[in-house]
Design an enzyme around this catalytic site. Structure first.
Site, PDB file in Angstrom:
ATOM      1  N   THR A   1       0.539  -1.263  -0.166  1.00 14.19           N
ATOM      2  CA  THR A   1      -0.195  -0.167   0.108  1.00 14.19           C
ATOM      3  C   THR A   1       0.825   1.051   0.094  1.00 14.19           C
ATOM      4  OG1 THR A   1      -1.961  -0.670   1.309  1.00 14.19           O
ATOM      5  CG2 THR A   1      -1.351   1.657   1.542  1.00 14.19           C
TER       6      THR A   1
ATOM      7  N   THR B   1       0.647   1.015   6.900  1.00  9.00           N
ATOM      8  CA  THR B   1       0.634  -0.185   6.283  1.00  9.00           C
ATOM      9  C   THR B   1       0.697  -1.417   6.719  1.00  9.00           C
ATOM     10  OG1 THR B   1       1.901  -1.580   4.088  1.00  9.00           O
ATOM     11  CG2 THR B   1       3.114   0.261   5.204  1.00  9.00           C
ATOM     12  N   GLY B   2       0.283  -2.708   5.906  1.00  5.00           N
ATOM     13  CA  GLY B   2      -0.420  -3.229   7.081  1.00  5.00           C
ATOM     14  C   GLY B   2      -0.578  -4.830   6.971  1.00  5.00           C
TER      15      GLY B   2
ATOM     16  N   ARG C   1     -13.942  -7.683   0.598  1.00  4.38           N
ATOM     17  CA  ARG C   1     -13.430  -6.954   2.153  1.00  4.38           C
ATOM     18  C   ARG C   1     -12.187  -5.757   1.409  1.00  4.38           C
ATOM     19  NH1 ARG C   1      -7.837  -5.442   2.417  1.00  4.38           N
ATOM     20  NH2 ARG C   1      -6.814  -6.176   4.867  1.00  4.38           N
ATOM     21  N   VAL C   2     -13.285  -4.982   2.679  1.00  7.41           N
ATOM     22  CA  VAL C   2     -12.040  -3.508   3.032  1.00  7.41           C
ATOM     23  C   VAL C   2     -11.223  -3.503   4.307  1.00  7.41           C
ATOM     24  CG1 VAL C   2     -12.237  -1.064   3.209  1.00  7.41           C
ATOM     25  CG2 VAL C   2     -13.983  -2.680   1.931  1.00  7.41           C
ATOM     26  N   GLY C   3      -9.546  -3.378   4.209  1.00  4.09           N
ATOM     27  CA  GLY C   3      -9.513  -3.475   4.387  1.00  4.09           C
ATOM     28  C   GLY C   3      -9.049  -1.711   5.509  1.00  4.09           C
ATOM     29  N   ASP C   4      -8.332  -1.540   6.109  1.00  2.74           N
ATOM     30  CA  ASP C   4      -7.688  -0.381   7.248  1.00  2.74           C
ATOM     31  C   ASP C   4      -7.672   0.864   5.841  1.00  2.74           C
ATOM     32  OD1 ASP C   4      -5.540  -1.648   6.480  1.00  2.74           O
ATOM     33  OD2 ASP C   4      -4.573  -0.079   7.290  1.00  2.74           O
TER      34      ASP C   4
ATOM     35  N   GLY D   1      -4.525  -4.864   7.738  1.00  2.00           N
ATOM     36  CA  GLY D   1      -5.843  -4.593   7.595  1.00  2.00           C
ATOM     37  C   GLY D   1      -6.224  -4.971   8.490  1.00  2.00           C
TER      38      GLY D   1
HETATM   39  N1  ASP Z   1      -3.221  -2.741   4.530  1.00  4.76           N
HETATM   40  C1  ASP Z   1      -3.315  -2.443   3.644  1.00  4.76           C
HETATM   41  C2  ASP Z   1      -5.057  -2.979   3.630  1.00  4.76           C
HETATM   42  O1  ASP Z   1      -5.420  -4.222   4.949  1.00  4.76           O
HETATM   43  C3  ASP Z   1      -2.806  -3.985   2.743  1.00  4.76           C
HETATM   44  C4  ASP Z   1      -1.375  -3.041   2.518  1.00  4.76           C
HETATM   45  O2  ASP Z   1      -1.013  -2.292   3.210  1.00  4.76           O
HETATM   46  O3  ASP Z   1      -0.499  -3.584   1.748  1.00  4.76           O
HETATM   47  O4  ASP Z   1      -5.610  -3.503   2.789  1.00  4.76           O
END
Ligand code: ASP
Length: 330
Positions: free
Chosen positions: A194, A245-246, A222-225, A248
């Site tokens: 990300t 980033t990480g 699906r929706v992440g952070d 989510g």
């Molecule tokens: N944080 C992002 C998610 O979970 C993934 C990422 O950081 O690459 O959608």
């Protein structure tokens, strides 16, 4: 001195006296945290990453130098990363389990606490632009899917065919993930890339923004952070600006971006707050991740609990730093 010259001097003096003194400016960006193995990185690939990170940081910094808003600096930096196939955002977005690229983004203005976010969109080349549009030209904070894209059309945001996002590298990553039945990345995976940015402008205003394709092989919908204000993105002039980033799901559960800023508001330095949350709370929970953090005085901290994080910054002294591996420091 004749009357005319005296008048010129007088009015020039007023102009100088009324101009707001330019405050310090700074920017920090990331292109994702994860297992970044030196042995697997060719010099060409590493050079390409460093080039894009540096170009994005410089583009954001140029906006700040010219007196532009921190929100526009964040946009300028993120647009460059979104247009590169190296990062999991825009052009380089990963595929979901249905073989689609489904994108999310968010932005927050630290001066006003205004925010904008979009999730699960398929036709917008630069999702951060649409998030800014939602923030500045709608009554809402978050819009998703078809509705967000109708809004994009109404606002004249660039519309593209989803085939634009298809890259062979990401397709192969999907096939690999599906053959391993990986519903979620294993710890220490290299899935996260990300992109995000935080900036401080001459008026003392902070902003943060994040843009992503999410996680490879995620369930459709699906929706992440990244588009969740407080989880992946947060900015307030009274505490700090964060883009994360990480993994989510953990960033949402632990409200990571807000948690960092609330520790700063409580008196912690960006280093203490960042380490406490990224290397403390998240690590203890077994979650991979990192963040870029900026305080109202422009100080920067870029913690990650993974072996590396693509990252870059230009600090208040105008010094450029570009890092990939854990041991890179600046
Ligand atoms: N944080 C992002 C998610 O979970 C993934 C990422 O950081 O690459 O959608």
């Amino acid at each position: 001195m004749n009357l005319y010259a005296a008048a010129l001097v007088f009015f020039a003096g007023i102009g100088i006296a009324s101009a707001t003194p330019a405050g310090p400016i700074a920017i920090a960006i990331h292109g994702g945290a994860g297992t970044i193995d030196r042995a697997e990185m060719s010099p060409e690939l590493e050079g390409a990453y460093r080039d894009r990170l540096s170009a994005a940081t410089q583009a954001g910094y140029n906006v700040l130098e010219q007196g532009g808003r921190s929100v526009d600096a964040v946009r300028a930096a993120i647009n460059i990363l979104e247009d590169s196939s190296l990062f999991n955002a825009g052009k380089g977005a990963v595929f979901n389990a249905a073989g689609q690229n489904e994108l999310d983004a968010s932005v927050m203005d630290g001066a006003t606490l205004n925010a904008g976010a979009v999730a699960a969109i398929h036709h917008i080349r630069n999702p951060i632009d649409l998030a800014i549009e939602v923030m500045e030209h709608s009554r809402h904070v978050m819009m998703i899917g078809e509705g967000a894209e109708v809004f994009a059309r109404e606002r004249g945001i660039e519309w593209i065919d989803p085939s634009y996002f298809r890259t062979e590298r990401r397709w192969q990553q999907l096939l690999k993930a599906q053959s391993q039945q990986a519903a979620a990345p294993p710890p220490g995976s290299s899935f996260y890339s990300t992109v995000g940015a935080v900036a401080l402008d001459q008026s003392g205003n902070l902003a943060a923004g994040t843009s992503t394709g999410g996680m490879t092989n995620k369930r459709y919908g699906r929706v992440g952070d990244s588009p969740i204000i407080g989880a992946g993105t947060y900015a307030s002039n009274s505490s700090c600006a964060v883009s994360g980033t990480g993994h989510g799901e953990y960033f949402i559960r632990y409200v990571v971006a807000y948690e960092i800023c609330s520790r700063v508001a409580g008196g912690a330095s960006v280093r203490e707050a960042g380490d406490g949350v990224i290397n403390g709370v998240l690590r203890d929970a077994g979650a991979d991740g990192g963040a870029v953090i900026m305080a109202p005085d422009g100080s920067i901290y870029m913690p990650h609990n993974t072996t590396g994080m693509y990252r870059a910054s230009i600090n208040t002294r105008g010094e450029l730093f570009v890092g990939i591996y854990g041991e890179d420091s600046g």
